[in-house]
Design an enzyme around this catalytic site. Structure first.
Site, mmCIF file in Angstrom:
data_model
loop_
_atom_site.group_PDB
_atom_site.id
_atom_site.type_symbol
_atom_site.label_atom_id
_atom_site.label_comp_id
_atom_site.label_asym_id
_atom_site.label_seq_id
_atom_site.Cartn_x
_atom_site.Cartn_y
_atom_site.Cartn_z
ATOM 1 N N ASP A 1 -5.467 1.188 15.554
ATOM 2 C CA ASP A 1 -6.437 2.109 14.955
ATOM 3 C C ASP A 1 -5.819 3.491 14.856
ATOM 4 O O ASP A 1 -6.149 4.394 15.620
ATOM 5 C CB ASP A 1 -7.722 2.133 15.790
ATOM 6 C CG ASP A 1 -8.757 3.074 15.179
ATOM 7 O OD1 ASP A 1 -8.653 3.360 13.966
ATOM 8 O OD2 ASP A 1 -9.657 3.535 15.912
ATOM 9 N N GLU B 1 -5.653 0.415 6.803
ATOM 10 C CA GLU B 1 -6.143 1.010 5.563
ATOM 11 C C GLU B 1 -7.408 0.254 5.146
ATOM 12 O O GLU B 1 -7.739 -0.793 5.714
ATOM 13 C CB GLU B 1 -5.071 0.900 4.459
ATOM 14 C CG GLU B 1 -5.450 1.649 3.187
ATOM 15 C CD GLU B 1 -4.282 1.908 2.243
ATOM 16 O OE1 GLU B 1 -3.148 1.518 2.545
ATOM 17 O OE2 GLU B 1 -4.526 2.522 1.174
ATOM 18 N N HIS C 1 -6.751 4.506 7.687
ATOM 19 C CA HIS C 1 -5.882 5.187 6.727
ATOM 20 C C HIS C 1 -6.706 5.345 5.444
ATOM 21 O O HIS C 1 -6.735 4.455 4.588
ATOM 22 C CB HIS C 1 -4.622 4.343 6.477
ATOM 23 C CG HIS C 1 -3.655 4.985 5.537
ATOM 24 N ND1 HIS C 1 -2.617 5.792 5.954
ATOM 25 C CD2 HIS C 1 -3.574 4.964 4.182
ATOM 26 C CE1 HIS C 1 -1.945 6.234 4.908
ATOM 27 N NE2 HIS C 1 -2.506 5.741 3.811
HETATM 28 O O1 9MR Z 1 -3.060 -5.223 -0.658
HETATM 29 C C1 9MR Z 1 -1.707 -5.008 -1.035
HETATM 30 C C2 9MR Z 1 -0.841 -5.957 -0.244
HETATM 31 O O2 9MR Z 1 -1.103 -7.291 -0.599
HETATM 32 C C3 9MR Z 1 0.633 -5.631 -0.470
HETATM 33 O O3 9MR Z 1 1.414 -6.418 0.415
HETATM 34 C C4 9MR Z 1 0.866 -4.143 -0.210
HETATM 35 C C5 9MR Z 1 2.316 -3.729 -0.444
HETATM 36 O O4 9MR Z 1 2.665 -3.873 -1.775
HETATM 37 O O5 9MR Z 1 0.036 -3.356 -1.042
HETATM 38 C C6 9MR Z 1 -1.326 -3.550 -0.803
HETATM 39 O O6 9MR Z 1 -2.055 -2.792 -1.690
HETATM 40 C C7 9MR Z 1 -2.017 -1.385 -1.535
HETATM 41 C C8 9MR Z 1 -1.721 -0.804 -2.924
HETATM 42 O O7 9MR Z 1 -0.418 -1.151 -3.304
HETATM 43 C C9 9MR Z 1 -1.927 0.694 -2.986
HETATM 44 N N1 9MR Z 1 -3.215 1.084 -2.493
HETATM 45 C C10 9MR Z 1 -3.445 0.610 -1.114
HETATM 46 C C11 9MR Z 1 -3.398 -0.897 -1.083
HETATM 47 C C12 9MR Z 1 -3.782 -1.433 0.276
HETATM 48 O O8 9MR Z 1 -2.844 -1.150 1.256
#
Ligand code: 9MR
Length: 695
Positions: A561, A570, A517
């Protein structure tokens, strides 16, 4: 514009490639039994002298052998350990240890009745490529710039997100920057698969990369990643860090020192090229953790960049000044949490991108205080936020940076001895890592994750890497080989010894993510995704609700994947920094001649070459005496700074000094009462002593 038909085209090319990679990488002639995914091992390579293990699922026999891929030579025969159930994966597995095999070469593992593994290497520098790619991954995340083919290969792209006309959101409005004010905030790294830039997540990311340099300077001085700055005199790792650090500095409001929480569009942009993603960008509400993470990173950066004064003149001073200002803002605003729902209830437009909404700031206060202390040696920071060495340390993550401070203290343990009990610090660190080592010993895969089923959360791969970040700190301190073995095993996990059978680093291994992603990868029409990127990994939460089927419900297998799976597939810069740290540190330790444990650049009182600085009386009245000491052949500069990091003239008494011991009297009669810092800077380091001026 990117079109749907192109997406399907790219996806189908990638699927064909997947078939080619997965089924055809080992020639049919190589094995009568064929390649099996039931043998899970690091698909990249092993150091000759390091521990080497594989996991075999449902092995029909105890015996295994290692042979050349052409089947001509068997180089090792061994017996697997007893079968055990890994509850997290719902699997019955055996560990196969072939550490005794040290002969460099390309090999496969074979188990009768099962088949052969993917090919792997035993080599003198097996992971250099991964370490370089992990740092290079940040180059591919750069915002506001074109990636030229010379550096990016086929992943060349036009510049996107110049971020020269970013608007101040209503939530961030101030007297000098009312709502709608346009500011420039270019550069930085895209956070993840999205195109936004978040200060909090930049904190731990940039901090770990700066530490990686500080901990292994000799290795990283000659570490080349082929980036546009490679020809300058800064190490490439620090050039890369600067790309983000310079952006972070623009996120500080010059009027009050506070940091905007993030720079973002209102909603996530579509899966298009950076240059085609042109939605309005905003800086939003200032937050306490953003200010403190920045204060920590800037103080650490001031220390790391100080020796490069000639290449980046003024940078270290600017960083320290910016750090002081952010720290002071946080003192005045100690409880400003970023809550997106609360902000959206009060202001327009609504912002619906990542939150990074940490609600407890004590760890951020402590990290900032630690880095400010280690850079300035002014223990006033620690009086306010004493270091915590009680209980066991924890594995860090973006909302929990307490252990990033522990790692800095452990590295500077001689300086730490002035302000804390280093026996306790060591016990605090070893308490955690001994538990991790014990967990690994009991773990059927011989890795640090998965003894608790809730280990598999969003970004679990960074948990794996950050466990190793902690054991590596313990290894540098104690030289206990179990801590380095742990790091190697966890790196093996990321490169293939896990229940999914994937190497989680794009382009490094045989079975690798092809559909992360990741907007740049998804929109470029190129079959292979951007290389060197670590995906988030198994996540039992499965928050993306992807219709693409996840494997059966086992936490360790909750990975798919698919581009739709932002909860497991991601990529993100904080996960990437944990990989860069792990791969870089392991390579630095195990590459012959690459063991760079000297910390010659460490500032501070320890070591013969550090400059000396004494101040008396303190508190001071209308004048204060300062003694500076320097070694032969060096020169240093003494100056006074106020709490905001501003240089404070003291009637011409500040000066440059040559070798020897010098006493000077600083005139403080015209200074307002308060706290000041005498700072002595030389090529061998910086000493700072706080001076309290009273009337
Ligand atoms: O890494 C973050 C994870 O710990 C949280 O549970 C999640 C949901 O809030 O968000 C992840 O961070 C994301 C961020 O909010 C936006 N950019 C992508 C990040 C990775 O998924």
């Amino acid at each position: 514009m990117f079109r749907k038909s192109e997406a399907i085209g790219a996806a189908s090319v990638r699927r064909t490639l997947a078939c080619l990679i997965l089924l055809c990488s080992i020639p049919a002639a190589a094995s009568a039994q064929g390649t099996t995914t039931a043998i899970r091992l690091n698909q990249v390579g092993f150091f000759p002298t390091a521990v080497k293990q594989a996991v075999v699922v449902d092995a029909p026999t105890n015996a295994f052998r290692i042979r050349t891929p052409d089947g001509v030579r068997t180089v090792y025969e061994g017996t697997m350990a007893v079968a055990r159930t890994w509850v997290s994966a719902q699997e019955n597995v055996r560990l196969a240890d072939f550490s005794a095999l040290q002969e460099p070469g390309s090999y496969v593992m074979e188990v009768d009745g099962l088949g052969t593994s993917y090919a792997f290497e035993i080599a003198v520098e097996p992971l250099q490529r991964v370490a370089v790619a992990a740092v290079k991954g940040f180059y591919f995340q750069r915002a506001s710039t074109r990636l030229a083919a010379q550096y990016a290969g086929q992943w060349t792209r036009a510049a996107g997100h110049p971020d020269t006309s970013v608007k101040v959101h209503a939530s961030a409005a101030s007297a000098s920057r009312p709502e709608g004010t346009v500011i420039a905030s270019p550069r930085g790294w895209y956070d993840a698969g999205d195109y936004n830039k978040y200060v909090v997540n930049s904190g731990i990311t940039t901090g770990q990369l700066l530490q990686l340099y500080e901990h292994y300077p000799a290795y990283f001085d000659v570490f080349a990643t082929n980036i546009p700055e490679s020809s300058n005199t800064l190490p490439d790792l620090l050039d890369e860090v600067l790309w983000n650090l310079r952006w972070m500095m623009t996120m500080q409001d010059p009027a009050d020192g506070g940091l905007y929480h993030k720079l973002t569009t209102a909603n996530f942009e579509p899966m298009v090229r950076p240059s085609a993603a042109t939605d309005q960008r905003w800086v939003v509400q200032k937050s306490t953790p953003a200010a403190l993470d920045f204060a920590a990173v800037a103080a650490l950066g001031a220390r790391v960049f100080r020796p490069f004064e000639a290449t980046v003149p003024g940078l270290a001073d600017s960083l320290l000044d910016a750090s002081f200002r952010a720290w002071n803002w946080a003192q005045a605003n100690p409880g400003d949490r970023y809550s997106q729902s609360a902000m959206n209830a009060a202001f327009d437009p609504d912002i619906n991108t990542g939150e990074y909404g940490d609600g407890s700031f004590l760890d951020e206060f402590r990290w900032a205080a630690t880095e400010l202390y280690l850079t300035t040696r002014a223990d006033s920071f620690l009086y306010m936020y004493p270091p915590s060495v009680s209980g066991n340390a924890s594995v860090p993550g973006w909302p929990n940076v307490a252990s990033v401070a522990t790692v800095s203290f452990a590295h500077h343990r001689h300086a730490a001895a002035a302000v804390l009990d280093t026996t306790e610090l060591r016990r605090h660190l070893l308490g955690l890592v001994n538990q991790l080592v014990e967990g690994r010993r009991n773990n059927p895969y011989g890795v640090g994750i998965g003894n608790a089923t809730n280990d598999f959360y969003w970004g679990s791969n960074s948990y794996v890497a950050n466990q190793a970040y902690m054991t590596l700190a313990a290894y540098r301190w104690t030289r206990d080989a179990r801590y380095l073995d742990f790091a190697v095993a966890n790196l093996d996990y990321l490169l293939g010894r896990n229940a999914t059978g994937y190497s989680f680093v794009t382009d490094h291994g045989d079975k690798v993510p092809l559909f992360p992603h990741h907007r740049p990868s998804e929109s470029d029409g190129i079959a292979r995704p951007v290389p060197g990127l670590l995906v988030g990994g198994p996540n039992a939460g499965r928050e993306d609700g992807c219709s693409y089927p996840y494997p059966p419900n086992a936490p360790a297998k909750s990975y798919v994947d698919s581009v739709c799976s932002y909860a497991s597939n991601e990529i993100a810069i904080n996960w990437q920094s944990s990989l860069a740290y792990l791969a870089g540190a392991v390579a630095a330790h195990l590459t012959p001649g690459g063991l760079p444990l000297s910390t010659g650049r460490e500032t501070g009182p320890e070591g013969v070459s550090s400059p000396g600085l004494e101040v008396w009386p303190n508190p001071a009245g209308s004048s204060v005496n300062v003694r500076v000491r320097m070694e032969q052949g060096m020169q240093g500069e003494l100056a006074l700074y106020d709490m905001l990091g501003r240089r404070t003239p003291t009637g011409g008494s500040e000066a440059f000094f040559g070798p020897g011991s010098h006493d000077v009297a600083l005139d403080t009669a015209n200074l307002a009462p308060g706290v000041y810092f005498a700072r002595f800077v030389s090529a061998m380091g910086t000493r700072t002593v706080p001076i309290v001026v009273v009337r």
